[in-house]
Design a protein around this motif. Structure first.
Motif, PDB file in Angstrom:
ATOM      1  N   GLN A 179       1.032  -0.804   0.243  1.00 11.78           N
ATOM      2  CA  GLN A 179      -0.428  -0.142  -0.509  1.00 11.78           C
ATOM      3  C   GLN A 179       1.242   0.668  -0.037  1.00 11.78           C
ATOM      4  OE1 GLN A 179      -3.360  -0.168  -0.191  1.00 11.78           O
ATOM      5  NE2 GLN A 179      -3.895  -1.968  -0.685  1.00 11.78           N
ATOM      6  N   ASP A 180       1.646   1.476   0.937  1.00 12.20           N
ATOM      7  CA  ASP A 180       2.973   2.594   1.110  1.00 12.20           C
ATOM      8  C   ASP A 180       3.834   2.399  -0.309  1.00 12.20           C
ATOM      9  OD1 ASP A 180       2.153   2.876   3.561  1.00 12.20           O
ATOM     10  OD2 ASP A 180       4.275   1.117   4.034  1.00 12.20           O
ATOM     11  N   LEU A 181       4.020   1.716  -1.151  1.00 12.83           N
ATOM     12  CA  LEU A 181       4.286   2.195  -2.908  1.00 12.83           C
ATOM     13  C   LEU A 181       3.139   2.380  -3.221  1.00 12.83           C
ATOM     14  CD1 LEU A 181       5.441  -1.907  -3.256  1.00 12.83           C
ATOM     15  CD2 LEU A 181       7.016   0.597  -2.939  1.00 12.83           C
ATOM     16  N   GLY A 182       2.169   2.600  -3.378  1.00  9.39           N
ATOM     17  CA  GLY A 182       1.377   3.836  -4.236  1.00  9.39           C
ATOM     18  C   GLY A 182       1.425   3.381  -5.309  1.00  9.39           C
ATOM     19  N   TYR A 183       1.021   1.847  -5.553  1.00 11.44           N
ATOM     20  CA  TYR A 183       0.965   1.503  -6.887  1.00 11.44           C
ATOM     21  C   TYR A 183       1.358   2.457  -7.274  1.00 11.44           C
ATOM     22  CZ  TYR A 183      -2.093  -1.580  -4.917  1.00 11.44           C
ATOM     23  OH  TYR A 183      -2.781  -2.493  -3.377  1.00 11.44           O
ATOM     24  N   PRO A 184       2.408   2.118  -7.916  1.00 13.80           N
ATOM     25  CA  PRO A 184       3.361   3.349  -9.266  1.00 13.80           C
ATOM     26  C   PRO A 184       3.196   2.819 -10.589  1.00 13.80           C
ATOM     27  CG  PRO A 184       4.897   1.695  -8.412  1.00 13.80           C
ATOM     28  CD  PRO A 184       4.002   1.576  -7.452  1.00 13.80           C
ATOM     29  N   ASP A 185       3.357   3.196 -11.539  1.00 12.92           N
ATOM     30  CA  ASP A 185       3.084   3.006 -12.630  1.00 12.92           C
ATOM     31  C   ASP A 185       4.071   1.831 -13.150  1.00 12.92           C
ATOM     32  OD1 ASP A 185       1.839   2.032 -15.504  1.00 12.92           O
ATOM     33  OD2 ASP A 185       2.700   4.110 -16.033  1.00 12.92           O
ATOM     34  N   VAL A 186       3.833   0.233 -12.787  1.00  7.47           N
ATOM     35  CA  VAL A 186       4.842  -0.758 -12.825  1.00  7.47           C
ATOM     36  C   VAL A 186       4.783  -1.427 -14.317  1.00  7.47           C
ATOM     37  CG1 VAL A 186       5.358  -3.259 -11.834  1.00  7.47           C
ATOM     38  CG2 VAL A 186       4.573  -0.653 -10.038  1.00  7.47           C
ATOM     39  N   GLY A 187       3.653  -1.199 -14.378  1.00  2.00           N
ATOM     40  CA  GLY A 187       3.634  -1.703 -16.192  1.00  2.00           C
ATOM     41  C   GLY A 187       4.914  -1.242 -17.180  1.00  2.00           C
ATOM     42  N   SER A 188       5.166   0.107 -17.121  1.00  7.95           N
ATOM     43  CA  SER A 188       5.843   0.604 -18.414  1.00  7.95           C
ATOM     44  C   SER A 188       7.321   0.700 -18.161  1.00  7.95           C
ATOM     45  CB  SER A 188       5.792   2.663 -17.734  1.00  7.95           C
ATOM     46  OG  SER A 188       6.205   2.446 -16.861  1.00  7.95           O
ATOM     47  N   LEU A 189       7.135  -0.165 -16.543  1.00 11.22           N
ATOM     48  CA  LEU A 189       9.017  -0.973 -15.691  1.00 11.22           C
ATOM     49  C   LEU A 189       9.235  -2.173 -16.496  1.00 11.22           C
ATOM     50  CD1 LEU A 189       8.635   1.396 -12.573  1.00 11.22           C
ATOM     51  CD2 LEU A 189       9.928   2.496 -15.153  1.00 11.22           C
ATOM     52  N   MET A 190       7.783  -2.600 -16.384  1.00  8.45           N
ATOM     53  CA  MET A 190       8.148  -3.921 -17.182  1.00  8.45           C
ATOM     54  C   MET A 190       8.774  -4.620 -18.184  1.00  8.45           C
ATOM     55  SD  MET A 190       4.830  -5.690 -15.224  1.00  8.45           S
ATOM     56  CE  MET A 190       5.708  -7.106 -15.448  1.00  8.45           C
ATOM     57  N   PRO A 191       9.688  -5.552 -18.446  1.00 11.12           N
ATOM     58  CA  PRO A 191      10.218  -5.983 -19.273  1.00 11.12           C
ATOM     59  C   PRO A 191       8.345  -6.623 -20.313  1.00 11.12           C
ATOM     60  CG  PRO A 191      11.637  -6.897 -17.913  1.00 11.12           C
ATOM     61  CD  PRO A 191      10.535  -6.227 -17.279  1.00 11.12           C
ATOM     62  N   PRO A 192       9.167  -5.913 -22.178  1.00 16.01           N
ATOM     63  CA  PRO A 192       7.966  -6.238 -22.131  1.00 16.01           C
ATOM     64  C   PRO A 192       7.189  -7.869 -22.464  1.00 16.01           C
ATOM     65  CG  PRO A 192       8.889  -4.656 -23.271  1.00 16.01           C
ATOM     66  CD  PRO A 192       9.486  -4.534 -22.463  1.00 16.01           C
ATOM     67  N   HIS A 193       8.680  -8.182 -22.873  1.00 12.44           N
ATOM     68  CA  HIS A 193       9.054  -9.822 -22.844  1.00 12.44           C
ATOM     69  C   HIS A 193       7.794 -10.863 -21.301  1.00 12.44           C
ATOM     70  CE1 HIS A 193      11.527 -11.923 -19.594  1.00 12.44           C
ATOM     71  NE2 HIS A 193      12.238 -10.303 -20.053  1.00 12.44           N
ATOM     72  N   ILE A 194       7.726 -10.450 -20.545  1.00  9.17           N
ATOM     73  CA  ILE A 194       6.786 -10.658 -19.165  1.00  9.17           C
ATOM     74  C   ILE A 194       5.536 -10.705 -19.878  1.00  9.17           C
ATOM     75  CG2 ILE A 194       6.423 -11.048 -17.240  1.00  9.17           C
ATOM     76  CD1 ILE A 194       8.271  -9.209 -15.960  1.00  9.17           C
ATOM     77  N   PHE A 195       5.390  -9.709 -20.483  1.00  8.76           N
ATOM     78  CA  PHE A 195       3.471 -10.095 -20.687  1.00  8.76           C
ATOM     79  C   PHE A 195       3.817 -10.356 -22.510  1.00  8.76           C
ATOM     80  CE2 PHE A 195       4.085  -5.977 -21.335  1.00  8.76           C
ATOM     81  CZ  PHE A 195       4.457  -5.596 -19.862  1.00  8.76           C
ATOM     82  N   GLY A 196       4.002 -11.071 -22.916  1.00 10.16           N
ATOM     83  CA  GLY A 196       4.629 -11.089 -24.771  1.00 10.16           C
ATOM     84  C   GLY A 196       4.921  -9.962 -25.202  1.00 10.16           C
ATOM     85  N   GLY A 197       5.131  -8.961 -25.003  1.00 10.12           N
ATOM     86  CA  GLY A 197       4.677  -8.309 -25.751  1.00 10.12           C
ATOM     87  C   GLY A 197       3.755  -7.036 -25.023  1.00 10.12           C
ATOM     88  N   LYS A 198       2.756  -7.123 -25.131  1.00  9.64           N
ATOM     89  CA  LYS A 198       1.745  -6.103 -25.680  1.00  9.64           C
ATOM     90  C   LYS A 198       1.285  -6.417 -24.210  1.00  9.64           C
ATOM     91  CE  LYS A 198      -2.375  -4.965 -27.819  1.00  9.64           C
ATOM     92  NZ  LYS A 198      -2.999  -5.805 -28.411  1.00  9.64           N
ATOM     93  N   PRO A 199       0.941  -5.071 -23.670  1.00 11.88           N
ATOM     94  CA  PRO A 199       0.473  -5.313 -21.710  1.00 11.88           C
ATOM     95  C   PRO A 199      -0.916  -5.551 -22.185  1.00 11.88           C
ATOM     96  CG  PRO A 199       1.616  -3.334 -21.791  1.00 11.88           C
ATOM     97  CD  PRO A 199       1.542  -4.159 -23.210  1.00 11.88           C
ATOM     98  N   PRO A 200      -1.843  -6.496 -20.997  1.00 16.21           N
ATOM     99  CA  PRO A 200      -2.603  -6.855 -20.921  1.00 16.21           C
ATOM    100  C   PRO A 200      -4.023  -5.427 -20.830  1.00 16.21           C
ATOM    101  CG  PRO A 200      -1.336  -7.587 -18.723  1.00 16.21           C
ATOM    102  CD  PRO A 200      -0.438  -7.327 -19.901  1.00 16.21           C
ATOM    103  N   LYS A 201      -4.755  -5.777 -20.947  1.00  9.48           N
ATOM    104  CA  LYS A 201      -6.314  -5.015 -19.675  1.00  9.48           C
ATOM    105  C   LYS A 201      -6.225  -5.213 -18.898  1.00  9.48           C
ATOM    106  CE  LYS A 201      -7.485  -3.897 -25.092  1.00  9.48           C
ATOM    107  NZ  LYS A 201      -8.704  -4.250 -25.945  1.00  9.48           N
ATOM    108  N   GLY A 202      -6.851  -4.050 -18.232  1.00 10.80           N
ATOM    109  CA  GLY A 202      -7.598  -4.023 -16.804  1.00 10.80           C
ATOM    110  C   GLY A 202      -6.588  -3.935 -15.429  1.00 10.80           C
ATOM    111  N   LYS A 203      -6.892  -3.625 -14.376  1.00 13.56           N
ATOM    112  CA  LYS A 203      -6.217  -2.950 -13.330  1.00 13.56           C
ATOM    113  C   LYS A 203      -5.472  -3.902 -12.972  1.00 13.56           C
ATOM    114  CE  LYS A 203     -10.402  -0.877 -11.664  1.00 13.56           C
ATOM    115  NZ  LYS A 203     -11.454  -0.764 -10.214  1.00 13.56           N
TER     116      LYS A 203
END
Length: 243
Positions: A179-203
């Protein structure tokens, strides 16, 4: 006659990271055990939990055949890695051989297992405290990674363990620190290969923190982000997430 080259590649850091990502990013796995009556392999599907030290957890009923098998013989095997479009054999997967250890409900580790499993599988709240359910700790012993065509590796159990420990701020636990992390924009920092190159939809929801990475849900899928180098405290974690 010249010897044929080995199909097994030398294990490198990239292979280790892929194997850990496949395993710790799996919500469920195929579990292989040895049937205590027939002595033959028995395979089932189970929900998988993770622990901060790199070991894994299962929550299973004593009424299940795979539970009776694990209580008789602790040797088990897990298969993780979801197939995508096209040939299912073209997608990465990892088979991990483990030793299973039952966790005493009244022991000191049970609370950690319960808290972490609920964070990963909230619907398990419906049955997690039933008297016939128990946790197992699974400690990896060896693994076989197929990273795609022509990318086969053999790993050791040590490749999955996390020796460093993430120190949370004084007076804060894992959930509070998330909670203290404040839910940063982790998605923009993650290597794209982790989610197959295209970020998934949703929260996006972080549900696990350790020195080597972050476990999170993005939409309906679970992912594991392995850091390039371990972090040891909250300040280092915040700094890592700011780049």
């Amino acid at each position: 006659m010249a010897e044929k080259p080995s199909p097994i590649r030398p294990t490198d850091d990239e292979a280790r990271k892929l194997a850990r990502t496949l395993l710790r990013g799996a919500r469920h796995v195929a579990l292989g055990v040895l049937d205590p009556l027939l002595g033959t392999p028995y395979v089932s599907r189970v929900l998988l939990g993770t622990l901060p030290d790199g070991t894994l957890s299962l929550l299973v009923s004593r009424l299940s055949q795979h539970t009776r098998a694990l209580l008789t013989d602790p040797r088990a095997s897990l298969l993780a890695g979801e197939p995508g479009k096209g040939d299912p054999l073209a997608h990465p997967r990892v088979t991990v051989q483990c030793l299973a250890e039952p966790i005493d409900r009244d022991g000191p580790d049970h609370a950690v297992f319960r808290t972490r499993f609920l964070a990963r599988h909230p619907k398990s709240r419906l049955y997690i405290d039933f008297p016939d359910f128990l946790f197992f700790r699974l400690t990896p012993q060896a693994a076989s990674l197929n990273g795609g065509f022509g990318r086969a590796f053999l790993l050791e159990g040590e490749d999955f363990l996390i020796r460093e420990r993430l120190q949370f701020p004084e007076g804060r636990n894992e959930a509070e620190t998330i909670q203290d992390l404040g839910y940063p924009d982790v998605g923009s920092l993650m290597p794209p290969h982790i989610f197959g190159g295209k970020p998934p939809k949703g929260k996006m929801r972080i549900f696990g923190l350790d020195a080597s990475g972050i476990d999170l849900f993005w939409g309906k899928s679970a992912f594991r982000w392995e850091f390039d180098a371990p972090v040891q405290d909250f300040a280092a974690l915040r700094k890592r997430l700011s780049h």
